[in-house]
Design a protein around this motif. Structure first.
Motif, PDB file in Angstrom:
ATOM      1  N   GLY A  23       1.002  -1.057  -0.106  1.00 43.20           N
ATOM      2  CA  GLY A  23      -0.729   0.327  -0.006  1.00 43.20           C
ATOM      3  C   GLY A  23       1.000   1.013   0.201  1.00 43.20           C
ATOM      4  N   MET A  24       2.130   1.171   0.800  1.00 43.86           N
ATOM      5  CA  MET A  24       2.886   2.712   0.542  1.00 43.86           C
ATOM      6  C   MET A  24       3.605   2.417  -1.047  1.00 43.86           C
ATOM      7  N   GLU A  25       3.408   1.929  -1.407  1.00 44.79           N
ATOM      8  CA  GLU A  25       4.766   2.109  -2.191  1.00 44.79           C
ATOM      9  C   GLU A  25       3.789   2.426  -4.085  1.00 44.79           C
ATOM     10  N   TYR A  26       3.440   2.867  -3.274  1.00 47.01           N
ATOM     11  CA  TYR A  26       1.691   3.869  -3.852  1.00 47.01           C
ATOM     12  C   TYR A  26       1.528   5.032  -3.682  1.00 47.01           C
ATOM     13  N   ASP A  27       1.725   6.555  -4.785  1.00 51.28           N
ATOM     14  CA  ASP A  27       1.983   7.691  -3.545  1.00 51.28           C
ATOM     15  C   ASP A  27       0.196   8.646  -3.518  1.00 51.28           C
ATOM     16  N   ALA A  28      -0.603   8.089  -4.696  1.00 53.92           N
ATOM     17  CA  ALA A  28      -1.706   8.203  -5.322  1.00 53.92           C
ATOM     18  C   ALA A  28      -2.435   7.355  -6.422  1.00 53.92           C
ATOM     19  N   SER A  29      -3.786   6.938  -6.602  1.00 55.01           N
ATOM     20  CA  SER A  29      -4.602   6.516  -7.195  1.00 55.01           C
ATOM     21  C   SER A  29      -5.426   7.417  -8.065  1.00 55.01           C
ATOM     22  N   GLN A 231       8.072  16.359 -14.554  1.00 52.77           N
ATOM     23  CA  GLN A 231       8.035  14.864 -13.295  1.00 52.77           C
ATOM     24  C   GLN A 231       8.082  13.816 -13.709  1.00 52.77           C
ATOM     25  N   PRO A 232       9.151  12.629 -14.623  1.00 46.93           N
ATOM     26  CA  PRO A 232       8.687  11.382 -14.775  1.00 46.93           C
ATOM     27  C   PRO A 232       8.517  11.120 -13.831  1.00 46.93           C
ATOM     28  N   VAL A 233       7.005  10.257 -13.891  1.00 44.62           N
ATOM     29  CA  VAL A 233       6.773   9.395 -12.629  1.00 44.62           C
ATOM     30  C   VAL A 233       6.487   7.285 -13.553  1.00 44.62           C
ATOM     31  N   LYS A 234       6.060   6.949 -12.063  1.00 45.77           N
ATOM     32  CA  LYS A 234       6.245   5.665 -12.522  1.00 45.77           C
ATOM     33  C   LYS A 234       4.685   4.815 -12.447  1.00 45.77           C
ATOM     34  N   VAL A 235       3.487   4.637 -13.469  1.00 49.92           N
ATOM     35  CA  VAL A 235       2.240   4.609 -13.393  1.00 49.92           C
ATOM     36  C   VAL A 235       2.152   2.975 -13.521  1.00 49.92           C
ATOM     37  N   TYR A 236       1.052   1.665 -12.768  1.00 48.79           N
ATOM     38  CA  TYR A 236       1.174   1.473 -12.685  1.00 48.79           C
ATOM     39  C   TYR A 236      -0.620   1.276 -12.915  1.00 48.79           C
ATOM     40  N   SER A 237      -1.202   0.172 -13.998  1.00 46.50           N
ATOM     41  CA  SER A 237      -2.330  -0.381 -14.186  1.00 46.50           C
ATOM     42  C   SER A 237      -2.792  -1.691 -13.383  1.00 46.50           C
ATOM     43  N   ASP A 238      -4.037  -1.332 -13.238  1.00 51.33           N
ATOM     44  CA  ASP A 238      -4.663  -2.891 -12.340  1.00 51.33           C
ATOM     45  C   ASP A 238      -4.899  -3.004 -13.361  1.00 51.33           C
ATOM     46  N   MET A 239      -4.425  -4.522 -13.552  1.00 52.21           N
ATOM     47  CA  MET A 239      -4.665  -6.232 -14.196  1.00 52.21           C
ATOM     48  C   MET A 239      -5.181  -7.118 -13.859  1.00 52.21           C
ATOM     49  N   ASP A 285       0.358   0.630 -24.422  1.00 49.91           N
ATOM     50  CA  ASP A 285       0.500   0.088 -25.374  1.00 49.91           C
ATOM     51  C   ASP A 285      -0.912  -1.691 -26.396  1.00 49.91           C
ATOM     52  N   GLY A 286      -1.714  -0.538 -25.327  1.00 52.79           N
ATOM     53  CA  GLY A 286      -3.190  -1.464 -25.628  1.00 52.79           C
ATOM     54  C   GLY A 286      -4.089  -1.620 -24.478  1.00 52.79           C
ATOM     55  N   TYR A 287      -3.370  -2.732 -23.518  1.00 53.24           N
ATOM     56  CA  TYR A 287      -3.449  -2.720 -22.073  1.00 53.24           C
ATOM     57  C   TYR A 287      -4.149  -2.074 -21.562  1.00 53.24           C
ATOM     58  N   ILE A 288      -4.140  -0.465 -21.169  1.00 59.44           N
ATOM     59  CA  ILE A 288      -4.761   0.218 -20.759  1.00 59.44           C
ATOM     60  C   ILE A 288      -6.205   0.661 -21.493  1.00 59.44           C
ATOM     61  N   LYS A 289      -6.652   0.488 -20.880  1.00 63.60           N
ATOM     62  CA  LYS A 289      -8.284   1.336 -21.252  1.00 63.60           C
ATOM     63  C   LYS A 289      -9.253   2.040 -20.304  1.00 63.60           C
ATOM     64  N   LYS A 290      -9.405   2.678 -21.547  1.00 66.61           N
ATOM     65  CA  LYS A 290     -10.239   4.079 -20.713  1.00 66.61           C
ATOM     66  C   LYS A 290     -11.922   3.167 -19.220  1.00 66.61           C
ATOM     67  N   GLY A 291     -11.034   4.306 -18.355  1.00 66.53           N
ATOM     68  CA  GLY A 291     -12.576   3.834 -16.964  1.00 66.53           C
ATOM     69  C   GLY A 291     -11.244   2.702 -16.024  1.00 66.53           C
ATOM     70  N   MET A 292     -10.787   2.659 -16.620  1.00 62.71           N
ATOM     71  CA  MET A 292      -9.767   1.680 -15.203  1.00 62.71           C
ATOM     72  C   MET A 292      -8.709   2.281 -14.688  1.00 62.71           C
ATOM     73  N   TYR A 293      -8.694   1.582 -13.258  1.00 60.76           N
ATOM     74  CA  TYR A 293      -8.079   2.468 -12.308  1.00 60.76           C
ATOM     75  C   TYR A 293      -6.570   2.020 -12.505  1.00 60.76           C
ATOM     76  N   GLY A 294      -5.683   2.846 -11.515  1.00 62.52           N
ATOM     77  CA  GLY A 294      -4.293   2.762 -11.406  1.00 62.52           C
ATOM     78  C   GLY A 294      -3.424   3.471 -11.047  1.00 62.52           C
ATOM     79  N   GLU A 295      -1.788   3.535 -10.344  1.00 62.87           N
ATOM     80  CA  GLU A 295      -2.113   3.792  -8.881  1.00 62.87           C
ATOM     81  C   GLU A 295      -0.811   4.618  -9.788  1.00 62.87           C
ATOM     82  N   VAL A 296       0.155   5.214  -8.852  1.00 61.95           N
ATOM     83  CA  VAL A 296       1.468   6.294  -9.681  1.00 61.95           C
ATOM     84  C   VAL A 296       2.652   6.506  -7.941  1.00 61.95           C
ATOM     85  N   SER A 297       3.330   6.116  -7.956  1.00 62.26           N
ATOM     86  CA  SER A 297       4.563   6.530  -7.398  1.00 62.26           C
ATOM     87  C   SER A 297       5.673   7.688  -7.795  1.00 62.26           C
ATOM     88  N   PHE A 298       6.084   8.407  -7.181  1.00 60.70           N
ATOM     89  CA  PHE A 298       6.304   9.816  -7.292  1.00 60.70           C
ATOM     90  C   PHE A 298       8.066   9.263  -6.757  1.00 60.70           C
TER      91      PHE A 298
END
Length: 298
Positions: A23-29, A231-239, A285-298
């Motif tokens: 839970g702490m590895e993501y800064d926002a969702s 600023q570059p960040v890391k984004v994670y999409s929920d799969m 890359d084709g896997y992210i869909k509109k409305g899908m949840y994701g997280e970001v790490s700064f």
């Protein structure tokens, strides 16, 4: 027995610790979104062609349909004929005033001859005065005719320019009758079909560039000072429940006003917090869909 209990407690503590760290590895969702463009009709008339379906891939400026331009074309032909008629009405001043100029030249020749005769007392002054008066009269007629011809030509020129402007307007309307996609992307929705009547402003289709997605996330005031645009960040999409994909992202927008946490947040206490919205650009890359949840790490 006690050994087993200690082992179970250790596993539980370890699991709780792992969940806490995850839970702490993501800064926002937030939620992934795209920039949607609703393309509307710029012309009026029957839709003759409309060659797209939902899900089709289109290129920028690709022609996807056509609105009937028959009446516009016929009106353009009529205006072009009117321009030809206007040009034929124009006159050449030098040709129209040639006769008067010839009369003036003749009278000036007579003027010189009578001046010599008067000087020799071979003619009276009245004859010379009559010639001088005739020359002045002809010169006034010449000036008036020249002004009339110039005014006529100027009026015809203005009429021609007005007709040309109308033709340019028609050409623009004909151009706007060609339906094109403003961007490269995917057709998300189609609102009309061939044979239907298009009116200016009527929505025809919706398109979006799905290769460029945006994660709209929300951060607290304390996090605001740690980020900046570009600023570059890391984004994670929920799969799924326990899987995600990592992407490189870039912060493209930070809201300058605080707002209450959106109602999609589950608890009422969290929704009462003030947060700042940010948008993070991600190459899809084709896997992210509109409305899908994701997280970001700064």
């Amino acid at each position: 027995m006690k050994t087993t209990e200690y082992l179970l407690m250790a596993i539980l503590v370890c699991g709780m610790s792992a969940c806490h760290n995850k839970g702490m590895e993501y800064d926002a969702s937030g939620v992934f979104e795209v920039t949607e463009i609703i393309v509307s009709a710029q012309g009026n008339g029957e839709i003759k062609q409309f060659r797209i379906e939902e899900g089709d891939q289109v290129e920028a400026n690709q022609v996807v349909g056509l609105i009937d331009t028959t009446q516009l074309y016929l009106k353009k032909v009529q205006l072009e004929a009117n321009i030809g008629s206007v040009k034929n009405k124009k006159v050449t001043p030098s040709t129209q005033i040639a006769a008067l100029q010839q009369q003036i030249e003749t009278q000036r020749t007579e003027q010189k001859r009578y001046e010599n005769l008067v000087a020799l007392n071979a003619a009276n002054q009245k004859q010379l005065d009559d010639i001088n008066a005739q020359i002045k009269l002809l010169e006034r007629e010449l000036a008036a005719q020249y002004e009339t011809l110039n005014n006529t030509n100027s009026s015809l020129t203005e009429e021609g320019l007005s007709l040309e402007a109308q033709i340019v307007q028609l050409q623009d309307q004909i151009k706007n009758s060609v339906i094109t996609s403003p961007v490269k992307g995917t057709i998300l929705a189609k609102y009309t079909e061939p044979g239907e009547l298009a009116v200016q402003g009527k929505a025809l289709f919706k398109v979006a560039d799905l290769e460029t997605m945006y994660l709209r996330a929300y951060i607290t005031a304390s996090q605001l000072t740690a980020i900046k645009i570009g600023q570059p960040v890391k984004v994670y999409s929920d799969m799924g429940e326990s899987d995600n994909r990592e992407y490189d992202g870039k912060i493209t927008w930070i809201s300058d006003k605080a707002e209450f946490t959106p109602k999609t947040i589950q608890t009422r206490d969290e929704r009462a917090n003030l947060v700042y919205a940010v948008k993070i650009e991600v190459r899809n890359d084709g896997y992210i869909k509109k409305g899908m949840y994701g997280e970001v790490s700064f």
